[in-house]
Design a protein around this motif. Sequence first.
Motif, PDB file in Angstrom:
ATOM      1  N   ALA A  21       0.646  -1.005  -0.020  1.00  0.00           N
ATOM      2  CA  ALA A  21       0.038  -0.050   0.678  1.00  0.00           C
ATOM      3  C   ALA A  21       0.640   0.922   0.087  1.00  0.00           C
ATOM      4  CB  ALA A  21      -1.135   0.095   1.264  1.00  0.00           C
ATOM      5  N   THR A  22       1.895   1.351   0.957  1.00  0.00           N
ATOM      6  CA  THR A  22       3.057   2.230   1.105  1.00  0.00           C
ATOM      7  C   THR A  22       3.542   2.210  -0.503  1.00  0.00           C
ATOM      8  OG1 THR A  22       2.808   1.820   2.695  1.00  0.00           O
ATOM      9  CG2 THR A  22       4.726   3.987   2.225  1.00  0.00           C
ATOM     10  N   PRO A 481      11.701   1.211  -0.665  1.00  0.00           N
ATOM     11  CA  PRO A 481      12.424   1.090   0.147  1.00  0.00           C
ATOM     12  C   PRO A 481      11.012  -0.180   1.227  1.00  0.00           C
ATOM     13  CG  PRO A 481      12.637   3.207   0.497  1.00  0.00           C
ATOM     14  CD  PRO A 481      11.932   3.108  -0.866  1.00  0.00           C
ATOM     15  N   GLU A 482      10.373   0.814   1.189  1.00  0.00           N
ATOM     16  CA  GLU A 482       8.848  -0.389   1.745  1.00  0.00           C
ATOM     17  C   GLU A 482       8.420  -1.638   1.805  1.00  0.00           C
ATOM     18  OE1 GLU A 482       7.573   2.804  -1.927  1.00  0.00           O
ATOM     19  OE2 GLU A 482       8.149   2.639   0.598  1.00  0.00           O
ATOM     20  N   LEU A 483       8.985  -1.648  -0.073  1.00  0.00           N
ATOM     21  CA  LEU A 483       8.870  -3.093  -0.447  1.00  0.00           C
ATOM     22  C   LEU A 483       9.621  -3.962   0.218  1.00  0.00           C
ATOM     23  CD1 LEU A 483       8.961  -2.630  -4.020  1.00  0.00           C
ATOM     24  CD2 LEU A 483       7.149  -3.211  -2.974  1.00  0.00           C
ATOM     25  N   ASN A 484      10.662  -3.475   1.623  1.00  0.00           N
ATOM     26  CA  ASN A 484      11.558  -4.312   2.118  1.00  0.00           C
ATOM     27  C   ASN A 484      10.091  -4.948   3.110  1.00  0.00           C
ATOM     28  OD1 ASN A 484      13.732  -4.448   0.920  1.00  0.00           O
ATOM     29  ND2 ASN A 484      14.455  -2.571   1.941  1.00  0.00           N
ATOM     30  N   LEU A 485       9.356  -4.543   3.810  1.00  0.00           N
ATOM     31  CA  LEU A 485       8.364  -5.548   4.371  1.00  0.00           C
ATOM     32  C   LEU A 485       7.722  -6.389   4.246  1.00  0.00           C
ATOM     33  CD1 LEU A 485       6.906  -1.739   6.187  1.00  0.00           C
ATOM     34  CD2 LEU A 485       8.324  -3.382   6.619  1.00  0.00           C
ATOM     35  N   VAL A 486       7.311  -6.258   2.647  1.00  0.00           N
ATOM     36  CA  VAL A 486       6.840  -7.840   1.962  1.00  0.00           C
ATOM     37  C   VAL A 486       8.283  -8.288   2.037  1.00  0.00           C
ATOM     38  CG1 VAL A 486       6.237  -8.542  -0.370  1.00  0.00           C
ATOM     39  CG2 VAL A 486       6.341  -6.370   0.909  1.00  0.00           C
ATOM     40  N   ILE A 487       9.001  -8.105   1.795  1.00  0.00           N
ATOM     41  CA  ILE A 487      10.335  -9.567   2.188  1.00  0.00           C
ATOM     42  C   ILE A 487      10.591  -9.492   3.215  1.00  0.00           C
ATOM     43  CG2 ILE A 487      13.397  -9.744   1.958  1.00  0.00           C
ATOM     44  CD1 ILE A 487      13.603  -8.207  -0.701  1.00  0.00           C
ATOM     45  N   LEU A 488      10.594  -8.959   4.249  1.00  0.00           N
ATOM     46  CA  LEU A 488      10.105  -9.654   5.412  1.00  0.00           C
ATOM     47  C   LEU A 488       9.349 -10.526   5.998  1.00  0.00           C
ATOM     48  CD1 LEU A 488      11.665  -9.290   8.928  1.00  0.00           C
ATOM     49  CD2 LEU A 488      10.073  -7.380   8.933  1.00  0.00           C
ATOM     50  N   ALA A 489       8.116  -9.972   5.679  1.00  0.00           N
ATOM     51  CA  ALA A 489       7.066 -11.131   5.878  1.00  0.00           C
ATOM     52  C   ALA A 489       7.544 -12.449   4.777  1.00  0.00           C
ATOM     53  CB  ALA A 489       6.025 -11.012   4.941  1.00  0.00           C
ATOM     54  N   LEU A 490       8.039 -12.255   3.454  1.00  0.00           N
ATOM     55  CA  LEU A 490       8.333 -13.817   3.320  1.00  0.00           C
ATOM     56  C   LEU A 490       9.726 -14.343   4.651  1.00  0.00           C
ATOM     57  CD1 LEU A 490       8.798 -12.552  -0.345  1.00  0.00           C
ATOM     58  CD2 LEU A 490       7.367 -13.888   0.214  1.00  0.00           C
ATOM     59  N   ILE A 491      10.316 -13.715   4.512  1.00  0.00           N
ATOM     60  CA  ILE A 491      11.278 -14.075   5.711  1.00  0.00           C
ATOM     61  C   ILE A 491      10.347 -14.723   7.177  1.00  0.00           C
ATOM     62  CG2 ILE A 491      13.793 -14.207   6.780  1.00  0.00           C
ATOM     63  CD1 ILE A 491      14.112 -12.007   5.247  1.00  0.00           C
ATOM     64  N   MET A 492       9.607 -14.448   7.208  1.00  0.00           N
ATOM     65  CA  MET A 492       8.785 -14.643   8.537  1.00  0.00           C
ATOM     66  C   MET A 492       8.667 -16.293   8.141  1.00  0.00           C
ATOM     67  SD  MET A 492       7.907 -11.209  10.478  1.00  0.00           S
ATOM     68  CE  MET A 492       7.078 -12.063  11.664  1.00  0.00           C
ATOM     69  N   LEU A 493       7.723 -16.192   6.921  1.00  0.00           N
ATOM     70  CA  LEU A 493       7.275 -17.272   5.935  1.00  0.00           C
ATOM     71  C   LEU A 493       7.848 -18.403   5.868  1.00  0.00           C
ATOM     72  CD1 LEU A 493       4.222 -15.768   3.731  1.00  0.00           C
ATOM     73  CD2 LEU A 493       3.524 -17.150   6.381  1.00  0.00           C
TER      74      LEU A 493
END
Length: 524
Positions: A21-22, A481-493
Amino acid sequence: MTQSRVPFYLIVASLVVAGLATAWARHVEMELPFWPGEQRPVWLVEARVDLQATGDEVLVSLDLPDSPPGFRLHTEHATSPGYGFSIIEEGGDRRGEWSKRDASGPQTLYYKAQLIASPSGGELEPEPVPESTSGEKNIPQPRPMYWEEPQDTAANQLVSRALETSSTPESLTRELIKRLNNPTGDQNASLLIEEVGSRSLLLERLLNQADIPARQVMGLFLEDARRRQTLTPMVEAYNGEEWVLFNPQTGEQGVPENLVLWHRGGASLLDVTGGRNSGVSFSMIRQTVPAEELAAAQFSDSVFALLGVQQLPIEEQSMFKMLFLLPLGALVVVFMRIIVGLKTSGTFMPVLISLAFLQTSLLPGLISFVAVVSLGLMLRSYLSHLNLLLVARIATLVVLVIFLISVLSLLGYQLGFSTGMTITFFPMIIIAWTIERMSILWEEEGAHEVVIQGGGSLLVAVMAYLLMQLPLANHLSFNFPELNLVILALIMLMGQYTGYKLSELRRFRAMALEQEAAAESDKS
């Protein structure tokens, strides 16, 4: 009692939604493209004013566009040596004024503007009616028209016939344009055209006589590499909510994509004091500029721009550009270790090595890394005979690695290799610790395990490098840079994955085949 995973998945979903969204809001607000290298069309329009000065004080006033429908004013400046220039805004009208104490003979003044086409494209609506200070709309009123006979009778009859076949201000305007463009079939239209001359002026007067507010506007059709163009007169009619543009020559309604409304109502287009035989002409050329540069220049005051790293000095921007790639490398490491099951020497050492590859390029970086680690292992094997403590041994390795890198860099420079100096980008502390770990692994597990983990580290580093050097990855990580939040979610999954690794499937394949064979024998 097993803990519910609902909060975990809610956190992951929130990270994904917040990142996407950001990024989308930044894309819409700043018009930043998601694809690198995108170009935006920019029209460079030059207005040339020619006049014959009479030897007195000269004051030239030219109407200027502000935010014409479908375009946005990017930059503007005037180039007229010896003249003072200023832009005056009054009552929503922008005018450029040139002034000089005394001038005589031919004079030429220039005004240049860069106009950016709206990214939405398509048919564009004119600006809405402005509001007054009290918050109420300033409803335009029709101007009273005065004709002499027989033009007064002809105008009344022409408007009356057009009203019979129309129901809205738009349809009435179209009917009047049809009759004016076919004067041979209507004596009233022929008489009025002969008297007034200009179809746009005549259409404006007829609409005002029909109690429909109307005004003349001047538009510039944009065509690449055209010179000495003039403005096209058009008419805007008010339909009760907004101004609607009509072309008196073609009857076309709305603003075409390649039309700039240069002059809209108000005062005259050009006023000259202290000169005669004045006129204005236009030249234009279509240019393309990178969309990123355009967005940074236009939306420097945006919230997203203030929170972005583009406001920092270039040196800091370069540092952040590298840092924003680290999550992408971490994602590759997590995938290769947890999902694939590949062994590496150190957890995130491959990410740092891949960052060094970005500076050295791949092949020179691989050769340099293997050379430094191989020489370091040879020196480490000698240090093991000195019985040094761990801290002193690691510190000694750091110093030796610095010397090794310095010698290899100078040797490469002397041999004429331009990449010789880039070996200094390798993280020396990490390399020293890697050498220590590989040496201990060699002593405990043997050379085979060292080759497996070292080769795995290089493989992961190469894969991370290939992903991070993609232009799309660099563009998205730096501008969004806010797309790194999506990368963080994938790492957590992936961190929740507890199943078989891909490398283990091959190891258990023989066992699975034996079980299948045993099951078939039991059935038989």
